[in-house]
Write a protein that holds these residues in place. Structure first.
Motif, mmCIF file in Angstrom:
data_model
loop_
_atom_site.group_PDB
_atom_site.id
_atom_site.type_symbol
_atom_site.label_atom_id
_atom_site.label_comp_id
_atom_site.label_asym_id
_atom_site.label_seq_id
_atom_site.Cartn_x
_atom_site.Cartn_y
_atom_site.Cartn_z
ATOM 1 N N UNK A 294 47.066 40.860 30.750
ATOM 2 C CA UNK A 294 45.766 40.922 30.079
ATOM 3 C C UNK A 294 45.442 39.582 29.409
ATOM 4 N N UNK A 295 46.415 39.012 28.739
ATOM 5 C CA UNK A 295 46.201 37.717 28.094
ATOM 6 C C UNK A 295 45.907 36.629 29.128
ATOM 7 N N UNK A 296 46.572 36.698 30.258
ATOM 8 C CA UNK A 296 46.307 35.751 31.347
ATOM 9 C C UNK A 296 44.886 35.895 31.871
ATOM 10 N N UNK B 170 42.529 46.456 29.973
ATOM 11 C CA UNK B 170 42.680 46.710 28.537
ATOM 12 C C UNK B 170 42.618 48.202 28.249
ATOM 13 N N UNK B 171 41.691 48.911 28.908
ATOM 14 C CA UNK B 171 41.579 50.363 28.719
ATOM 15 C C UNK B 171 42.815 51.083 29.251
ATOM 16 N N UNK B 172 43.264 50.637 30.411
ATOM 17 C CA UNK B 172 44.466 51.235 31.013
ATOM 18 C C UNK B 172 45.678 51.026 30.100
ATOM 19 N N UNK B 173 45.786 49.836 29.571
ATOM 20 C CA UNK B 173 46.896 49.510 28.677
ATOM 21 C C UNK B 173 46.838 50.378 27.416
ATOM 22 N N UNK B 174 45.642 50.552 26.900
ATOM 23 C CA UNK B 174 45.480 51.381 25.702
ATOM 24 C C UNK B 174 45.857 52.841 25.966
ATOM 25 N N UNK B 175 45.433 53.366 27.123
ATOM 26 C CA UNK B 175 45.739 54.761 27.483
ATOM 27 C C UNK B 175 47.237 54.970 27.704
ATOM 28 N N UNK B 176 47.887 53.990 28.298
ATOM 29 C CA UNK B 176 49.292 54.140 28.667
ATOM 30 C C UNK B 176 50.260 53.574 27.619
ATOM 31 N N UNK C 258 39.337 34.045 32.221
ATOM 32 C CA UNK C 258 37.918 34.301 31.973
ATOM 33 C C UNK C 258 37.315 33.184 31.110
ATOM 34 N N UNK C 259 38.023 32.781 30.071
ATOM 35 C CA UNK C 259 37.544 31.684 29.222
ATOM 36 C C UNK C 259 37.395 30.398 30.026
ATOM 37 N N UNK C 260 38.357 30.131 30.889
ATOM 38 C CA UNK C 260 38.317 28.932 31.731
ATOM 39 C C UNK C 260 37.134 29.000 32.704
ATOM 40 N N UNK D 201 37.162 43.600 35.244
ATOM 41 C CA UNK D 201 38.572 43.790 35.578
ATOM 42 C C UNK D 201 39.440 43.696 34.327
ATOM 43 N N UNK D 202 39.127 42.756 33.456
ATOM 44 C CA UNK D 202 39.877 42.593 32.204
ATOM 45 C C UNK D 202 39.709 43.818 31.320
ATOM 46 N N UNK D 203 38.489 44.329 31.218
ATOM 47 C CA UNK D 203 38.231 45.514 30.391
ATOM 48 C C UNK D 203 38.937 46.749 30.943
#
Length: 170
Positions: free
Chosen positions: A84-86, A62-68, A91-93, A57-59
């Protein structure tokens, strides 16, 4: 030098009888250890699936953000960047919590077995006239006949330790 002096004084006082126990092997080959392994693997697999889904989901985001990136307004872009940062923090948690849960479960399973094995090893040491019983993990080399792991496991089974797995903490 202290060990040499200790062994020297023991040897001087009488025969030095040393036994070696492969504790990890005893844990793995005991019935409780064998029963705990699939449970632990199940928890690992479940947690890994959760982590994989979150990462996917994070990836995607990130891809959507990069495209847009070029078509989004600055405030919309910043909002998605924060999302995305959230997700990355979440994910780290999740990874950290999963590792802690798995380690705790493993410790809980091993603690009961280790207590039983320690008691058996102490008893065997006294009965067998051992001067010293050491864990195999701490020894680089030992001669034939010093490994008493099979005897420890045999006594563990006879003592009913194998049946305790049914009542072990989960």
């Amino acid at each position: 030098i202290a060990l040499i002096m200790m062994f020297g004084s023991i040897a001087y006082a009488g025969e030095l009888k040393v036994g070696i126990v492969d504790v990890q092997r005893a844990l793995n080959e005991s019935e409780i250890g064998k029963k705990a392994k699939p449970e632990l693997e199940g928890v690992i697999k479940k947690r890994q699936t959760e982590i994989d889904q979150k990462m996917l989901a994070k990836n995607r985001l990130a891809q959507e953000l990069e495209r847009q990136q070029l078509v989004l307004k600055e405030d919309e872009y910043n909002k998605k960047q924060e999302e995305l940062e959230g997700m990355e923090r979440e994910l780290e948690r999740l990874i950290s919590d999963s590792n802690a849960e798995i380690q705790k479960l493993q410790r809980e399973k091993e603690t009961g077995i280790l207590k039983d094995l320690d008691a058996i090893i102490m008893q065997m040491g006294k009965e067998g006239g051992f001067s010293l019983i050491l864990p195999a993990e701490a020894i680089i080399y030992f001669g034939e006949g010093m490994d008493i792991t099979d005897k420890v496991l045999e006594r563990y089974v006879k003592s009913g330790g194998a049946q305790k797995g049914k009542d072990a903490p989960k």
